[in-house]
Design a protein around this motif. Structure first.
Motif, short mmCIF file in Angstrom:
data_model
loop_
_atom_site.label_atom_id
_atom_site.label_comp_id
_atom_site.label_asym_id
_atom_site.label_seq_id
_atom_site.Cartn_x
_atom_site.Cartn_y
_atom_site.Cartn_z
N LEU B 592 0.77 -1.20 -0.04
CA LEU B 592 -0.11 0.30 -0.12
C LEU B 592 0.95 1.21 0.11
CD1 LEU B 592 -2.91 -1.21 2.52
CD2 LEU B 592 -3.05 -0.84 0.01
N LYS B 593 2.05 1.16 0.76
CA LYS B 593 3.01 2.47 0.97
C LYS B 593 3.47 2.58 -0.82
CE LYS B 593 5.14 3.26 4.84
NZ LYS B 593 5.84 3.01 6.02
N ARG B 594 3.65 1.70 -1.33
CA ARG B 594 4.42 1.85 -2.67
C ARG B 594 3.27 2.61 -3.60
NH1 ARG B 594 6.69 -3.73 -5.14
NH2 ARG B 594 7.30 -2.37 -6.94
N VAL B 595 2.10 2.15 -3.42
CA VAL B 595 0.91 2.78 -4.06
C VAL B 595 1.05 4.30 -3.72
CG1 VAL B 595 -1.57 3.07 -4.31
CG2 VAL B 595 -0.53 0.92 -4.30
N SER B 596 0.90 4.71 -2.54
CA SER B 596 0.89 5.92 -2.08
C SER B 596 2.31 6.66 -2.51
CB SER B 596 1.06 5.97 -0.42
OG SER B 596 1.21 7.28 -0.04
N ALA B 597 3.34 6.03 -2.36
CA ALA B 597 4.80 6.73 -2.85
C ALA B 597 4.58 7.07 -4.22
CB ALA B 597 5.70 5.83 -2.41
N LEU B 676 -6.61 3.99 -11.37
CA LEU B 676 -6.54 2.71 -10.68
C LEU B 676 -6.03 2.66 -9.35
CD1 LEU B 676 -7.37 -0.24 -10.62
CD2 LEU B 676 -5.46 -0.81 -12.28
N LEU B 677 -4.74 3.30 -9.48
CA LEU B 677 -3.81 3.45 -8.38
C LEU B 677 -4.52 4.34 -7.28
CD1 LEU B 677 -0.12 3.32 -9.35
CD2 LEU B 677 -1.54 1.59 -8.26
N ARG B 678 -5.34 5.27 -7.59
CA ARG B 678 -5.86 6.17 -6.67
C ARG B 678 -7.18 5.59 -6.04
NH1 ARG B 678 -4.93 11.35 -10.30
NH2 ARG B 678 -3.42 12.26 -9.39
N ARG B 679 -7.82 4.54 -6.88
CA ARG B 679 -8.92 3.72 -6.20
C ARG B 679 -8.40 3.11 -5.22
NH1 ARG B 679 -13.83 2.93 -9.10
NH2 ARG B 679 -15.05 1.71 -7.74
N VAL B 680 -7.37 2.37 -5.66
CA VAL B 680 -6.74 1.47 -4.53
C VAL B 680 -6.55 2.18 -3.10
CG1 VAL B 680 -4.61 -0.07 -3.90
CG2 VAL B 680 -5.61 -0.04 -6.10
N TYR B 681 -5.66 3.20 -3.60
CA TYR B 681 -5.39 4.19 -2.29
C TYR B 681 -6.68 4.77 -1.50
CZ TYR B 681 -3.28 8.22 0.20
OH TYR B 681 -2.92 9.10 1.36
N CYS B 683 -9.32 3.44 -1.30
CA CYS B 683 -10.28 2.15 -0.56
C CYS B 683 -9.55 1.82 0.63
CB CYS B 683 -10.29 0.92 -1.53
SG CYS B 683 -10.63 -0.44 -0.71
N ALA B 684 -8.05 1.85 0.64
CA ALA B 684 -7.32 1.43 1.70
C ALA B 684 -7.27 2.54 2.70
CB ALA B 684 -5.84 0.72 1.38
N TYR B 685 -6.77 3.65 2.25
CA TYR B 685 -6.32 4.57 3.10
C TYR B 685 -7.54 5.58 3.73
CZ TYR B 685 -1.47 4.57 2.31
OH TYR B 685 -0.22 4.03 2.34
N GLN B 686 -8.88 5.07 3.41
CA GLN B 686 -9.99 5.70 4.31
C GLN B 686 -9.80 5.19 5.67
OE1 GLN B 686 -13.77 4.28 3.21
NE2 GLN B 686 -13.05 2.51 2.32
N ILE B 687 -9.46 3.79 5.54
CA ILE B 687 -9.43 3.24 7.13
C ILE B 687 -8.25 3.79 8.05
CG2 ILE B 687 -8.83 0.83 8.33
CD1 ILE B 687 -11.10 0.93 5.99
N CYS B 688 -6.99 4.05 7.26
CA CYS B 688 -6.22 4.87 8.27
C CYS B 688 -4.91 5.35 7.22
CB CYS B 688 -5.62 4.18 9.57
SG CYS B 688 -4.99 2.47 9.21
N ASP B 689 -4.11 5.91 7.80
CA ASP B 689 -3.13 6.51 6.92
C ASP B 689 -1.75 5.74 7.22
OD1 ASP B 689 -1.32 9.91 6.88
OD2 ASP B 689 -1.17 8.10 5.65
N PHE B 690 -1.82 4.66 6.19
CA PHE B 690 -0.72 3.51 6.45
C PHE B 690 0.79 4.36 6.05
CE2 PHE B 690 -3.15 0.01 7.10
CZ PHE B 690 -4.25 0.20 6.10
#
Lengths: 287, 694
Positions: B592-597, B676-681, B683-690
């Protein structure tokens, strides 16, 4: 044969007189503690040595129980000793006085229990102990650190005996009212109740029910003003008397239940200001 | 400093004979004084191998073993720069005690070499001890005429022994000199004793009726209490605090067992025990039937003497004296209080100020009731059996017992007496219990409320206090927390966590703000946010204490849109922490952090994902994975399940990055991949800021 109440007082006066204290008389005014007597409150200030001892009747209006409580009364006696400068053997002197009263320091459990004494109305504070005898506090033993908000140089020893308390231990009775006052025999004998019970009942009623609060509130204002006026004229002892009167008046008003929690702080602050002013004036005068 | 190899050790002990030191200072003072001595020893080059401080109310005795000799050593002291004014150089020489021609020059500075010859430890111990006394601090000190220095209580005599012989030393800070002897028990053996070693000192003192070791005194007390208990078929429960206090009041403890008048037993146990403990420092006993829970008409008093009249004098004093008077008072208070309906005291609430800036007790209770009224429906979902009338009645009466005589005498009984009086007066059990419980927890390890009403009142009362003080600018700072807001916050946190109360406090804060406004209290506009921050910070603190990492806490609690459900936030943090401990968890976060980076480097604006432009399998797999997880997340709510759901993103993301480049030359494909990556981000980062995880 244990000492009568009056012999206890005579013994203490004799003991401290032999030590070198000047034996004074009680101050002829209502006050809550022996500390309020100018012989303590004012004389604790300054550097001049001072050793005195005296009986002081104390009035604590809130403590009245209409004579029904065997150990709590709105009028009782303290025996007050001031030793300035505080001698190195202060504690021993006190303990020997207990022996002079016939108390065995081994058969009774005597302990010094931390109690740092404070009288916020008079701006007085010290560190010391309650002296417990078999679980009952019989004496307050304090090294005064400040009076009227002014540091004591040198510190003095204040020993305040609760005379009724000590007497109940010495005589082995439960109630203050059962104390043998005069040690006489037969129908010449007078108990504490014989001497003081009626007054205790009437004054309890007075403090809680009958005291004229309008008059007293006005008196409080008068005393505070008079104190300030007298200080401005450098009449220190007369000014301090007004302060004492104000303090006692406040105590009665409180017992009557007319002073709210917030007002209480105000009253205390005003008396404290007066007390401090008197002490400052005395200090300046003595210097 | 050279280490001594086989320098012989010598024993050094000093007793300060003082006037009675407050019991509550003694334990801490023993440690403090020992440390002060060790520190002082170090400064003088004294090598100490052992050090211990024993205390009785009248004695502070330090015993240490030290090297007999302090080896010679040289100290180098730096002086002024070369070329400094003559006066400065001369002054430096004078201060170091050397002549000008003894100066050493090096790297532009003057240096002095000061050599201290090999010394006997006895040459410096006096100064070491003196400095230790000077460095010693007490919570409160007093002055007395014979000493230039204040101290906890007057010091009257010093006894010092080094290596079995009298050690003469001056203590100018108290204006005293040492002696080879000391004195025994004040009453039982006031005569001199002259010790030749510490063992001899302890021995002789014991024979002189002084037990120098507090632990031994504690043991003497407990043994005697046990003995009395056994011989009268009683049970004794250890009251650690009371025991320690008594240890600090006596030099030779005895225990007197006294009887309590049967008539005085007709008062609630808790009042009797508190009275005995508070006023008389006496121990309670229980009868041995019914599991030792019935108070017995006996008390144990720790005494500091051995009476020679078989205890006749003091037993009279103890049994007929103050203890009896106090218990009579307690009985009087109870009999008086129980006749006054608790509700009578409600009228008095308005005459008691809670705090100058926050209004009266009446205002506080009204705000609590207001919160109950506005949020009753929410509370009911958490506690289906909650009764509105009982809850409001308990709130109304929650501060009543403060006005009773008993609580006036023993404020530690507030709440406890409320429950007792409520029960006696026929109020319903739930209300009675709540009156006691709403003050809980009373300490970090004490019980939290068990009942619904108790829990609700406890939470709302504390919230009202915290919000109020923060809102008027009196939040805690540094070490100052005069209104115990941190304790209140911790209490709230413990209650919701231990009772699993999932309650969002934010809506309640809104009600509270309105309620304060109605009482004309001026609150800062930041009060709500500050309160949220305060509570979340305290939760972070608590979680950290439990061993959670700070980054995990920050990640779980740091969501900007978080509600203020402390139990939920706590669960999130705990779940995240254990998830982080799993391989799957770490793999998922890494991906997930790769996506964010990657997204941080992207400048293109967003667009919608077009399935038709997903040309590679890995892209379609990733997209399908996201859709599945988005669907799943609508049905699950526990942090554990949510995190496990996210695990299914790990492999698709990993494969995606292994196979394709985001920066494709074709702008449509590139934009699509970014989307696509933004969608992944999202989805996951709404939970918390990994990204917060390290």
């Amino acid at each position: 044969m244990s000492l009568s109440f009056q012999d206890i007082i005579l013994t203490l006066q004799s003991y401290w007189s032999r030590y070198g204290c000047v034996i004074l008389q009680p101050y002829d005014m209502e006050m809550g503690a022996g500390t309020t007597h100018p012989a303590t409150m004012l004389k604790a200030l300054g550097e001049a040595p001072w050793n005195c001892a005296y009986v002081q009747p104390c009035r604590r209006p809130n403590d009245g129980r209409y004579g029904e409580n065997p150990r709590r009364t709105q009028y009782y006696y303290q025996f007050q000793v001031i030793l300035k400068p505080a001698p190195a053997d202060s504690q021993d002197l006190y303990l020997k006085s207990l022996e002079a009263l016939g108390l065995s320091l081994i058969n009774h459990d005597i302990r010094f229990v931390e109690d740092d004494w404070e009288n916020p109305t008079l701006g007085a504070a010290g560190l010391g102990w309650e002296v417990w005898c078999d679980g009952a506090e019989v004496t307050q033993f304090t090294y005064f650190q400040q009076v009227g908000g002014i540091a004591c140089h040198p510190p003095c020893t204040e020993i305040t005996y609760g005379l009724e308390r000590i007497a109940t231990v010495i005589q082995g009775v439960e109630s203050h009212f059962a104390l043998d006052w005069n040690g006489a025999k037969g129908d010449k004998n007078l108990s504490y109740a014989d001497v003081l019970l009626d007054q205790e009942k009437q004054f309890s009623a007075y403090n809680f029910e009958h005291a004229n609060t309008n008059m007293l509130s006005q008196h409080f204002k008068d005393y505070t003003k008079e104190c300030e006026d007298l200080l401005a004229q450098n009449m220190i002892y007369p000014a301090y008397e007004q302060c004492i009167k104000a303090s006692h008046t406040f105590n009665v008003l409180q017992a009557r239940g007319v002073i709210s929690v917030t007002e209480r702080a105000n009253y205390i602050a005003r008396v404290r200001t007066l007390a401090k002013a008197c002490c400052d004036a005395y200090n300046a005068h003595a210097a | 400093m050279t280490q001594s190899l086989s320098s012989p050790h010598v024993e050094f002990f000093v007793e300060l004979l003082c006037e009675e030191i407050p019991a509550r200072f003694q334990d801490r003072a023993s440690d403090d004084f020992k440390n002060a001595f060790l520190k002082s020893a170090q400064t003088y080059g004294v090598i100490a191998h052992t050090a211990h401080v024993y205390m009785t109310p009248r004695r502070i005795t330090l015993v240490a073993t030290v090297d007999a000799r302090i080896p010679a050593h040289t100290e180098e002291r730096r002086g002024p720069r070369i070329g400094a004014p003559e006066k400065a150089i001369a002054g430096f020489c004078k201060g170091a005690g050397i002549a000008l021609d003894q100066l050493i020059t090096r790297e532009g500075y003057y240096y002095a070499h000061l050599t201290t010859p090999d010394q006997s430890v006895g040459d410096v111990l006096g100064r070491v001890y003196h400095d230790a006394c000077q460095a010693m601090t007490w919570p409160k000190v007093m002055r007395w005429p014979q000493s230039p220095t204040p101290w906890v209580r007057p010091v009257r005599h010093v006894c010092a022994v080094l290596n079995g012989a009298f050690y003469a030393m001056e203590l100018p800070l108290f204006n005293l000199s040492s002696h080879p002897y000391t004195f025994g028990h004040r009453f039982l053996h006031p005569e001199k004793i002259t010790p030749v070693s510490f063992a001899d000192y302890e021995d002789k003192l014991t024979q002189a009726y002084v037990v120098i070791d507090p632990q031994k005194r504690a043991d003497m007390i407990t043994q005697q209490l046990q003995k009395h208990a056994m011989s009268h078929h009683l049970v004794w429960h250890c009251d650690e605090g009371l025991l320690r206090e008594n240890v600090g009041l006596v030099e030779y403890p005895g225990v007197f067992l006294g009887r309590i008048d049967e008539q005085l037993m007709h008062t609630p146990d808790v009042a009797i025990i508190t009275s005995m403990r508070h006023h008389q420092k006496c121990f309670a006993f229980y009868t041995s039937d019914q599991g030792g829970s019935t108070l017995a008409p006996f008390f144990g008093a720790v005494i500091n003497t051995i009476p020679q009249d078989a205890g006749e004098a003091l037993s009279k004093g103890y049994e007929q004296g103050m203890l009896k008077a106090r218990l009579e008072d307690a009985r009087y208070f109870y009999n008086h209080d129980v006749k006054v309906p608790l509700s009578d005291y409600i009228l008095k609430y308005s005459s008691v100020t809670f705090h100058d800036k926050l209004g009266s007790l009446a205002d506080k209770v009204n705000r609590i009731k207001r919160m109950i009224e506005d949020h009753y429906d929410t509370l009911k979902t958490l506690w289906p059996d909650l009764n509105r009338d009982d809850l409001l009645e308990a709130a109304s009466l929650s501060k009543a017992d403060v006005f009773t005589h008993m609580v006036g005498e023993f404020d530690e009984l507030q709440g406890i007496m409320g429950e007792i009086y409520a029960r006696e007066q026929g109020l319903c059990e739930d209300v009675a219990i709540a009156l006691r419980e709403h003050y809980q927890p009373l300490g970090p390890d004490a019980a939290v409320p068990q009942s619904a009403i108790g829990s609700v009142l406890a939470l709302l009362d504390k919230l009202d206090t915290i919000f109020g003080f923060i809102g008027v600018g009196m939040a805690p700072t540094g070490s100052k927390d005069p209104f115990a807001l941190r304790r209140a916050a911790l209490g709230m946190i413990r209650i919701v966590r231990e009772r699993a109360i999932y309650l969002d406090l934010k809506p309640i804060l809104t009600t509270l703000r309105q309620a304060y406004a109605n009482h004309h209290v001026m609150l800062s506009s930041m009060a709500d946010d500050d309160t949220v921050d305060f509570l979340v910070t305290r939760l972070s603190f608590a979680l950290k204490q439990e061993g959670l990492r700070h980054d995990i806490i920050a990640c779980a609690l740091g969501g900007a849109n978080n509600n203020l459900d402390l139990a939920e936030l706590s669960k999130r943090a705990v779940s995240l922490s254990s998830w982080w401990g799993t391989q799957n968890g770490r793999d998922t976060v890494e991906n997930l952090k790769r996506v964010s980076a990657i997204l941080n480097t992207v400048t293109e604006s967003s667009c919608a994902i077009q399935r038709s432009h997903l040309c590679e399998d890995v892209e379609r797999q990733l997209y399908d994975a996201v859709l599945r997880i988005e669907e799943e997340l609508t049905n699950i709510s526990t942090p554990d399940a949510i995190l496990r759901a996210l695990e299914h993103l790990a492999l698709p993301i990993h494969t995606f990055f292994e196979s394709v480049m985001v920066q494709h030359h074709d702008v449509m494909i590139r934009m699509n991949r970014i989307a696509l990556l933004r969608r992944v981000y999202a989805c996951a980062y709404q939970i918390c800021d990994f990204d917060k995880l390290e």
